[in-house]
Design an enzyme around this catalytic site. Structure first.
Site, PDB file in Angstrom:
ATOM      1  N   LYS A  32      -2.585  11.351   5.717  1.00  0.00           N
ATOM      2  CA  LYS A  32      -1.884  11.515   4.098  1.00  0.00           C
ATOM      3  C   LYS A  32      -1.543  10.311   3.928  1.00  0.00           C
ATOM      4  O   LYS A  32      -1.204   9.076   4.293  1.00  0.00           O
ATOM      5  CB  LYS A  32      -0.297  12.374   4.693  1.00  0.00           C
ATOM      6  CG  LYS A  32       0.467  12.327   3.383  1.00  0.00           C
ATOM      7  CD  LYS A  32       1.622  12.867   3.579  1.00  0.00           C
ATOM      8  CE  LYS A  32       2.286  12.606   2.208  1.00  0.00           C
ATOM      9  NZ  LYS A  32       3.808  13.106   2.281  1.00  0.00           N
ATOM     10  N   PRO A  50       0.767   6.492  -4.174  1.00  0.00           N
ATOM     11  CA  PRO A  50      -0.188   5.820  -2.952  1.00  0.00           C
ATOM     12  C   PRO A  50       0.715   5.404  -1.543  1.00  0.00           C
ATOM     13  O   PRO A  50       1.762   4.844  -1.880  1.00  0.00           O
ATOM     14  CB  PRO A  50      -1.252   4.773  -3.482  1.00  0.00           C
ATOM     15  CG  PRO A  50      -1.109   4.338  -4.913  1.00  0.00           C
ATOM     16  CD  PRO A  50       0.638   5.225  -5.243  1.00  0.00           C
TER      17      PRO A  50
END
Ligand code: FAD
Length: 241
Positions: A32, A50
């Protein structure tokens, strides 16, 4: 319930001595690298959160210079492009729990709980007792002194210096025994309901996203989390709407 984690989990795993390959194998884990928010600002639109922080993070506050959330991720670092290309954030040459991009995991939460339980019991000297808490005993000062539990009809007690209430919304120790009231935040946090399902990939060769996909809906949002053996999908929404 949850299958998305935060990058700090890597430190926790390393500190307690679980190797990363075991984590991947046992928990059907994938990378992830952050979240892709689809249809939140407007339809057919997306922006990224991000996990890799912008260059200069901590030395300069970039917020005043950002006029569009959608371009923030692309202007501040490269991770959005890594995700859009369907790539993983690290190579096998890098050491355990290390990578140029900051990352966490998508994992099977049930399998992860089992991995933690087995590791703590077998390697860290933790005793694991399973039982239903029937009653919480308080001492004369009003502190918790003992738990009365039951397993397969057999009663037993647990005494300790410190208890951590892990009974979720039941709040047996904090709420029921100690009378700590539940503080609702439903005036600012509208989502109060969720449907969660596990779905297979249509084809076993389908690409696996290396970021969580969060798609905005009329009354909430849908998460889509890719594991190695299946996807976990759920709709979080406000019952009021
Ligand atoms: C839809 C949804 C998605 C989520 N997604 C994520 C995510 O992606 N990542 C993330 O980190 N978090 C996620 N979360 C949050 C996460 O699931 C919760 O924060 C976490 O499960 C809370 O843990 P807990 O131990 O406090 O309570 P719970 O997980 O609710 O556990 C409470 C436990 O106590 C047990 N219990 C109750 N009464 C008794 C009794 N009398 N005796 C013994 N046991 C009892 C229950 O059976 C239960 O197993 C999500 C939550 C929801 C609802």
């Amino acid at each position: 319930m949850g299958e998305g984690t935060w990058p700090t989990l890597r430190n926790t795993m390393r500190s307690i001595g679980i190797d990363e390959k075991t984590l991947f194998k046992m928990c059907f884990a994938g990378f992830k690298q952050g979240g892709k928010f689809v249809n939140w600002a407007s339809e057919d639109d997306y922006y990224y959160h991000p996990f890799t922080v912008p260059l200069g993070y901590g030395n300069i506050d970039l917020a005043p210079y950002v006029d569009d959330i959608r371009s923030f991720a692309t202007q501040s670092n490269y991770q959005q492009e890594v995700c859009e290309a369907g790539l993983a954030p690290r190579s096998l040459d890098e050491g355990e729990y290390q990578g140029i991009c900051n990352y966490a995991y998508h994992l099977d939460a049930g399998a992860f709980a089992d991995l933690l339980k087995d590791h703590c019991r077998d390697n860290l000297g933790v005793q694991h007792h399973v039982g239903t808490v029937n009653h919480v005993e308080l001492d004369k000062d009003g502190h918790i002194s003992k738990l009365n539990l039951e397993r397969d009809g057999e009663p037993f007690n647990l005494e300790a210096d410190m208890f951590v209430d892990c009974t979720g919304f039941r709040s047996l120790l904090l709420g029921e025994a100690l009378g700590v009231p539940f503080k609702s935040l439903d005036d600012v946090l509208y989502n109060d309901s969720a449907l969660a399902i596990r779905v297979p990939y249509e084809d076993q060769h389908d690409p696996m996203a290396s970021h969580t996909i969060a798609t905005g809906q009329n009354a909430g949002w849908i998460w889509d989390i890719g594991l190695t053996n299946r996807r976990g999908v759920g709709h979080v929404y406000s019952s009021q709407y």
